[in-house]
Design a protein around this motif. Structure first.
Motif, PDB file in Angstrom:
ATOM      1  N   PHE A   1      28.682 -11.163 -73.409  1.00 39.70           N
ATOM      2  CA  PHE A   1      30.064 -10.730 -73.191  1.00 39.70           C
ATOM      3  C   PHE A   1      30.684 -10.198 -74.487  1.00 39.70           C
ATOM      4  O   PHE A   1      31.285  -9.115 -74.506  1.00 39.70           O
ATOM      5  N   PHE A   2      30.524 -10.947 -75.585  1.00 36.74           N
ATOM      6  CA  PHE A   2      31.134 -10.525 -76.844  1.00 36.74           C
ATOM      7  C   PHE A   2      30.418  -9.322 -77.460  1.00 36.74           C
ATOM      8  O   PHE A   2      31.045  -8.518 -78.156  1.00 36.74           O
ATOM      9  N   THR A   3      29.132  -9.174 -77.201  1.00 34.85           N
ATOM     10  CA  THR A   3      28.414  -7.992 -77.692  1.00 34.85           C
ATOM     11  C   THR A   3      28.975  -6.729 -77.062  1.00 34.85           C
ATOM     12  O   THR A   3      29.213  -5.720 -77.744  1.00 34.85           O
ATOM     13  N   VAL A   4      29.200  -6.782 -75.750  1.00 34.29           N
ATOM     14  CA  VAL A   4      29.792  -5.628 -75.058  1.00 34.29           C
ATOM     15  C   VAL A   4      31.227  -5.398 -75.520  1.00 34.29           C
ATOM     16  O   VAL A   4      31.652  -4.267 -75.788  1.00 34.29           O
ATOM     17  N   LEU A   5      31.976  -6.480 -75.667  1.00 35.16           N
ATOM     18  CA  LEU A   5      33.390  -6.376 -76.045  1.00 35.16           C
ATOM     19  C   LEU A   5      33.563  -5.743 -77.421  1.00 35.16           C
ATOM     20  O   LEU A   5      34.403  -4.849 -77.616  1.00 35.16           O
ATOM     21  N   PHE A   6      32.721  -6.173 -78.381  1.00 30.94           N
ATOM     22  CA  PHE A   6      32.899  -5.702 -79.760  1.00 30.94           C
ATOM     23  C   PHE A   6      32.280  -4.332 -80.008  1.00 30.94           C
ATOM     24  O   PHE A   6      32.301  -3.848 -81.139  1.00 30.94           O
ATOM     25  N   VAL A   7      31.750  -3.725 -78.962  1.00 32.98           N
ATOM     26  CA  VAL A   7      31.406  -2.298 -79.054  1.00 32.98           C
ATOM     27  C   VAL A   7      32.690  -1.477 -79.126  1.00 32.98           C
ATOM     28  O   VAL A   7      32.757  -0.437 -79.791  1.00 32.98           O
ATOM     29  N   PHE A   8      33.742  -1.975 -78.471  1.00 29.04           N
ATOM     30  CA  PHE A   8      35.012  -1.252 -78.398  1.00 29.04           C
ATOM     31  C   PHE A   8      36.059  -1.788 -79.376  1.00 29.04           C
ATOM     32  O   PHE A   8      37.145  -1.234 -79.480  1.00 29.04           O
ATOM     33  N   MET A   9      35.759  -2.883 -80.074  1.00 26.26           N
ATOM     34  CA  MET A   9      36.705  -3.484 -81.014  1.00 26.26           C
ATOM     35  C   MET A   9      36.002  -3.782 -82.328  1.00 26.26           C
ATOM     36  O   MET A   9      34.787  -3.994 -82.353  1.00 26.26           O
TER      37      MET A   9
ATOM     38  N   SER B   1      35.102  -6.366 -84.785  1.00 21.19           N
ATOM     39  CA  SER B   1      35.050  -7.825 -84.680  1.00 21.19           C
ATOM     40  C   SER B   1      35.555  -8.527 -85.935  1.00 21.19           C
ATOM     41  O   SER B   1      35.788  -9.740 -85.909  1.00 21.19           O
ATOM     42  N   GLY B   2      35.723  -7.822 -87.053  1.00 19.97           N
ATOM     43  CA  GLY B   2      36.102  -8.461 -88.307  1.00 19.97           C
ATOM     44  C   GLY B   2      37.591  -8.627 -88.512  1.00 19.97           C
ATOM     45  O   GLY B   2      38.013  -9.201 -89.527  1.00 19.97           O
ATOM     46  N   THR B   3      38.415  -8.163 -87.595  1.00 24.44           N
ATOM     47  CA  THR B   3      39.873  -8.273 -87.765  1.00 24.44           C
ATOM     48  C   THR B   3      40.374  -9.619 -87.245  1.00 24.44           C
ATOM     49  O   THR B   3      39.700 -10.292 -86.455  1.00 24.44           O
ATOM     50  N   TRP B   4      41.589  -9.970 -87.665  1.00 20.34           N
ATOM     51  CA  TRP B   4      42.179 -11.234 -87.212  1.00 20.34           C
ATOM     52  C   TRP B   4      42.474 -11.207 -85.715  1.00 20.34           C
ATOM     53  O   TRP B   4      42.328 -12.224 -85.024  1.00 20.34           O
ATOM     54  N   ILE B   5      42.884 -10.040 -85.195  1.00 25.18           N
ATOM     55  CA  ILE B   5      43.177  -9.934 -83.754  1.00 25.18           C
ATOM     56  C   ILE B   5      41.915 -10.184 -82.944  1.00 25.18           C
ATOM     57  O   ILE B   5      41.913 -10.943 -81.963  1.00 25.18           O
TER      58      ILE B   5
ATOM     59  N   PHE C   1      38.352 -13.760 -79.819  1.00 24.16           N
ATOM     60  CA  PHE C   1      37.063 -14.453 -79.689  1.00 24.16           C
ATOM     61  C   PHE C   1      37.285 -15.932 -79.383  1.00 24.16           C
ATOM     62  O   PHE C   1      36.695 -16.490 -78.450  1.00 24.16           O
ATOM     63  N   HIS C   2      38.115 -16.592 -80.193  1.00 29.12           N
ATOM     64  CA  HIS C   2      38.347 -18.027 -79.996  1.00 29.12           C
ATOM     65  C   HIS C   2      39.032 -18.299 -78.660  1.00 29.12           C
ATOM     66  O   HIS C   2      38.684 -19.269 -77.962  1.00 29.12           O
TER      67      HIS C   2
ATOM     68  N   ILE D   1      29.611 -16.462 -84.622  1.00 25.56           N
ATOM     69  CA  ILE D   1      30.709 -16.320 -85.586  1.00 25.56           C
ATOM     70  C   ILE D   1      30.220 -15.605 -86.844  1.00 25.56           C
ATOM     71  O   ILE D   1      30.899 -14.729 -87.387  1.00 25.56           O
ATOM     72  N   ARG D   2      29.022 -15.969 -87.314  1.00 30.03           N
ATOM     73  CA  ARG D   2      28.466 -15.314 -88.509  1.00 30.03           C
ATOM     74  C   ARG D   2      28.131 -13.849 -88.225  1.00 30.03           C
ATOM     75  O   ARG D   2      28.461 -12.951 -88.999  1.00 30.03           O
ATOM     76  N   TYR D   3      27.465 -13.600 -87.101  1.00 34.82           N
ATOM     77  CA  TYR D   3      26.994 -12.256 -86.770  1.00 34.82           C
ATOM     78  C   TYR D   3      28.164 -11.285 -86.560  1.00 34.82           C
ATOM     79  O   TYR D   3      28.159 -10.156 -87.056  1.00 34.82           O
ATOM     80  N   PHE D   4      29.194 -11.735 -85.829  1.00 37.73           N
ATOM     81  CA  PHE D   4      30.342 -10.869 -85.536  1.00 37.73           C
ATOM     82  C   PHE D   4      31.401 -10.898 -86.646  1.00 37.73           C
ATOM     83  O   PHE D   4      32.422 -10.216 -86.528  1.00 37.73           O
ATOM     84  N   ARG D   5      31.169 -11.727 -87.691  1.00 37.82           N
ATOM     85  CA  ARG D   5      32.109 -11.867 -88.815  1.00 37.82           C
ATOM     86  C   ARG D   5      33.489 -12.332 -88.326  1.00 37.82           C
ATOM     87  O   ARG D   5      34.527 -11.799 -88.714  1.00 37.82           O
ATOM     88  N   ILE D   6      33.474 -13.340 -87.466  1.00 41.15           N
ATOM     89  CA  ILE D   6      34.719 -13.862 -86.903  1.00 41.15           C
ATOM     90  C   ILE D   6      35.462 -14.667 -87.967  1.00 41.15           C
ATOM     91  O   ILE D   6      34.894 -15.549 -88.605  1.00 41.15           O
ATOM     92  N   LYS D   7      36.719 -14.353 -88.171  1.00 39.74           N
ATOM     93  CA  LYS D   7      37.551 -15.081 -89.134  1.00 39.74           C
ATOM     94  C   LYS D   7      37.946 -16.437 -88.557  1.00 39.74           C
ATOM     95  O   LYS D   7      38.071 -16.563 -87.332  1.00 39.74           O
ATOM     96  N   PRO D   8      38.122 -17.468 -89.364  1.00 42.07           N
ATOM     97  CA  PRO D   8      38.102 -17.466 -90.832  1.00 42.07           C
ATOM     98  C   PRO D   8      36.748 -17.827 -91.448  1.00 42.07           C
ATOM     99  O   PRO D   8      36.635 -17.868 -92.667  1.00 42.07           O
TER     100      PRO D   8
END
Length: 519
Positions: free
Chosen positions: A222-230, A232-236, A241-242, A357-364
């Motif tokens: 789900f997140f792989t498809v989602l972060f094609v359009f977003m 992933s490293g931003t706070w939003i 993600f969380h 979290i590591r792969y998508f660089r999810i903050k914090p």
């Protein structure tokens, strides 16, 4: 090295064949012969860059050792449950073996079909082996079982196309067969059991494993498809993600588990974890070990100076985690295997989510995890994911998860089978660790064609024998019934396989030791 690795796998297949000696073991022999030939076609495809997907380059295809794992597991499970008189799980073992053979055949046919010019002799061998296996399945499986096998094959095909495209250089063909084949089988079992819920039937901890594995895989897709359009490293994106992890966990996975176990999953889990005083002590002890592991990571990163950012942790440093895992699993195996089962499932889910979290660089924590774990990378982590620590957890946990509890009324199998839950501890925790430490520090005589040493392998065998003696002393449920020669042969073969295989040994070795001990 490939020939010696193949010879060791052939010996293991023949050992199982000698014990079982039925139509399925003959199918396993036929599958091994054709996989041996097709393996060289896969290796050639990888060398020439002719494979459809990008596979891990620092290893051979590993088709033969991977092709035999699921069929042999099914065969030995069938025999154990047949001798215990449990017909349902005897049939389940047959389905597992048939599924493993069909998936391995599919991977072989792909390699033969892509190879140019078409290898005539290999095609004939694949056709003969396929005919033997399909003929045996036709006379062994019911219609519903045939449909189940085909469902797993269909899931495997689609899952392979998706994950091998999304995760280049993370697997060899053999590792993809094992990992994706296992996920496909788990997904099919979960769908089957969800459609046929019978109150009171089935152990809640088994359902917990199925839902957890499928849940984290679907979460990743789900997140792989989602972060094609977003980005992933931003706070939003990180907040999303969380939030979505919580929504999918509480809104999809929890209700799914509720349907299967017929009670509130959170209340069931809390009641299960704190049911006895022994469990509380084990949880406190495991928390201390987890904190120690984190301390090793922080300490090793603190030692890394600014001038040596490319410095990697030594083999001995990485083996610290093997010692910690052994210290984690042995008390659980002795005092409370069900708690260890559930705790390993929870730990796997946490590891995979942390890797997301590591792969998508999810903050914090995404960037921090990237920095901390980069120190422990080795040549097997050549793709975008870091999987070695997950493979270590799987290698230790699979013998616990795959232990045929319904076919062992007293909680343990007789003879060498009593050591089956300890397969991961012996093969990876003791054998692989001791071989690496002693081989890298004192080894001088190298096995031909490899970096592994004779001294490391011999020390690993000796250490595993001592470990078996200690298990006999401290675990009163283990009774080997004079099967010492078989245990020695099993440990020696798996240790030799460790010396010659280029596949992920943390995943492969415990499964082969489990097969030998169950046989």
């Amino acid at each position: 090295p490939v020939l010696v690795e193949s010879l060791i796998v052939f010996i293991i297949v023949l050992f199982v064949h000698a014990v079982v000696w039925d139509r399925y073991s003959w199918c396993a022999v036929a599958l091994a012969v054709q996989a041996f030939y097709v393996q060289f076609k896969w290796d050639r495809l990888l060398q020439l860059g002719g494979a459809v997907f990008q596979f891990r380059t620092a290893a051979n295809s590993g088709l033969l050792p991977a092709s035999m794992v699921i069929p042999l597991l099914g065969i030995v499970m069938k025999e154990r449950c047949k001798s215990a008189g449990i017909v349902y799980f005897e049939r389940f073992g047959i389905v597992v073996a048939s599924t493993g053979m069909l998936v391995a055949l599919f991977l072989s046919v792909i390699a033969v079909g892509v190879t140019k010019p078409v290898p005539t002799n290999t095609c004939i061998l694949t056709g003969v082996a396929g005919s033997i296996i399909i003929y045996t399945m036709k006379h062994s499986l019911t219609v519903s079982e045939v449909i189940e096998v085909l469902e797993v094959l269909l899931i495997f095909v689609y899952l392979s196309m998706i994950l091998l495209y999304l995760l280049p250089r993370c697997f060899t063909p053999g590792e993809a067969l094992l990992v994706l084949g296992g996920i496909s089988f788990v997904l099919n079992q979960l769908i089957k059991r969800s459609l046929n819920v019978i109150e009171g039937r089935g152990d809640p901890i088994d359902f917990f494993l199925l839902v957890a594995v499928v849940g984290v895989v679907l979460l990743g897709l789900f997140f792989t498809v989602l972060f094609v359009f977003m980005d992933s490293g931003t706070w939003i994106s990180s907040m999303f993600f969380h939030m979505m992890t919580a929504v999918l966990g509480l809104g999809v996975i929890m209700p799914w588990l509720y349907r299967l176990i017929q009670r509130n999953p959170l209340f069931w889990l809390l009641q299960f974890l704190f049911q006895t005083q022994t469990r509380v002590y084990l949880l406190v002890y495991w928390t201390f070990l987890a904190a120690s592991a984190c301390g090793v990571v922080f300490y090793q990163n603190a030692k890394r100076s600014s001038e040596s950012k490319k410095h990697q942790a030594s083999t001995i440093t990485r083996k610290y985690f093997h010692f910690i895992v052994v210290a984690t699993y042995v008390p659980g195996l002795i005092y409370d295997r069900q708690l260890l089962y559930v705790a390993a499932v929870l730990c796997l889910a946490v590891f995979i989510i942390l890797e997301y979290i590591r792969y998508f660089r999810i903050k914090p924590f995404g960037q921090t995890l990237r920095h901390l774990l980069s120190l422990f990378l080795d040549e097997r982590d050549s793709g975008p994911l870091i999987l070695t620590h997950i493979y270590l957890l799987l290698g230790m946990s699979l013998p616990v998860w795959l232990f045929p509890r319904p076919c062992a009324p007293k909680g343990t199998l007789s003879g060498a089978g009593a050591l089956v839950p300890y397969s991961g501890v012996l093969a990876v925790g003791v054998g692989d660790t001791i071989a690496s430490v002693f081989g890298s520090t004192m080894g001088e005589i190298k096995w031909p064609g490899t970096k592994k040493t004779f001294e490391g392998t011999m020390t690993a065998i000796f250490a595993q024998i001592i470990a078996v003696a200690l298990i006999l002393i401290f675990d009163s449920s283990v009774n080997l019934n004079s099967s010492y020669a078989w245990i020695l042969a099993s440990v020696s073969l798996v240790s030799l396989l460790e010396a010659y295989t280029t596949q992920i040994d943390n995943l492969l070795l415990p499964l082969y030791l489990q097969i030998m001990l169950m046989a």
